[in-house]
Scaffold this motif. Structure first.
Motif: not given
Length: 150
Positions: A28-37, A55-63, A108-111, A130-134
Motif C-alpha cells: 500500500a506504499g509504506a516503507d517497512v523500515c520506517l514503520l518498524l522504526c 528528519q527520519l523521512r529525510h534519511i529513509a526516503d532517498p535510501w 542503523e541510520r534511523l537508529q 499511525d504516521v508511517f502506515s497508510p
C-alpha cells in the motif's frame, strides 16, 4: 530499555502475523523500515513531532528510492525466471541478501538519528505507527500494534 532497532525489528518481524501485515502495508506504499522504526520509537516512549518525522523521512526516503526499491524490483522481476534457471536463482538469492543488508543499513541510520531523542511518554494522539502506515489498512496496523510489545 528496548533493544537496538535491528534486534527489535527482526524480533517483531518473526512474530505471527507481522510479516504479512508489513507486506500488506508495503504493497500500500509504506516503507517497512520506517514503520518498524516508528514501532520502536513508540515502544521507547519517544514522542512524535513533525520535525522528528521529517528528519527520519529525510534519511529513509532517498535510501528507499535509490537502494532498497531497485534491489527489490530486480529480485521480484527475476522470481519466475529463477524457477527455471539455477544460476539466476543463485543470483536472485544474492540480490535478496543485498536487499536485506540495505534494509539493515537503513535501520542503523534511523537508529543513529533517533538515539538521542528523549524517552518520555507522549500525550499526543498521533503515534509513530499511525504516521508511517497508510490509512485505510486498519487490520494490519492493529496486528502490528498488538505484536509490538516484548
Amino acid at each position: 530499555m528496548s533493544p537496538d532497532l535491528w534486534t527489535f525489528a527482526t524480533t517483531l518481524y518473526a512474530r505471527p502475523g507481522v510479516e504479512a501485515a508489513c507486506l500488506e502495508l508495503q504493497a500500500a506504499g509504506a516503507d517497512v523500515c520506517l514503520l518498524l522504526c516508528g514501532l520502536w520509537l513508540d515502544s521507547r516512549g519517544v514522542a512524535h513531532s513533525a520535525n522528528r518525522e521529517a528528519q527520519l523521512r529525510h534519511i529513509a526516503d532517498p535510501w528507499q528510492q535509490e537502494v532498497v526499491k531497485p534491489l527489490r524490483a530486480l529480485r521480484q522481476r527475476w522470481r519466475e525466471a529463477a524457477g527455471q534457471d539455477s544460476a539466476l536463482s543463485g543470483l536472485r538469492e544474492r540480490v535478496k541478501q543485498l536487499e536485506l543488508e540495505a534494509e539493515r543499513e537503513q535501520l542503523e541510520r534511523l537508529q543513529a538519528l533517533a538515539e538521542g531523542w528523549g524517552h518520555k511518554p507522549s500525550d499526543q494522539d498521533r503515534r509513530w505507527l499511525d504516521v508511517f502506515s497508510p490509512m485505510g489498512h486498519e487490520e494490519p496496523r492493529a496486528a502490528l500494534h498488538d505484536a509490538r510489545s516484548f
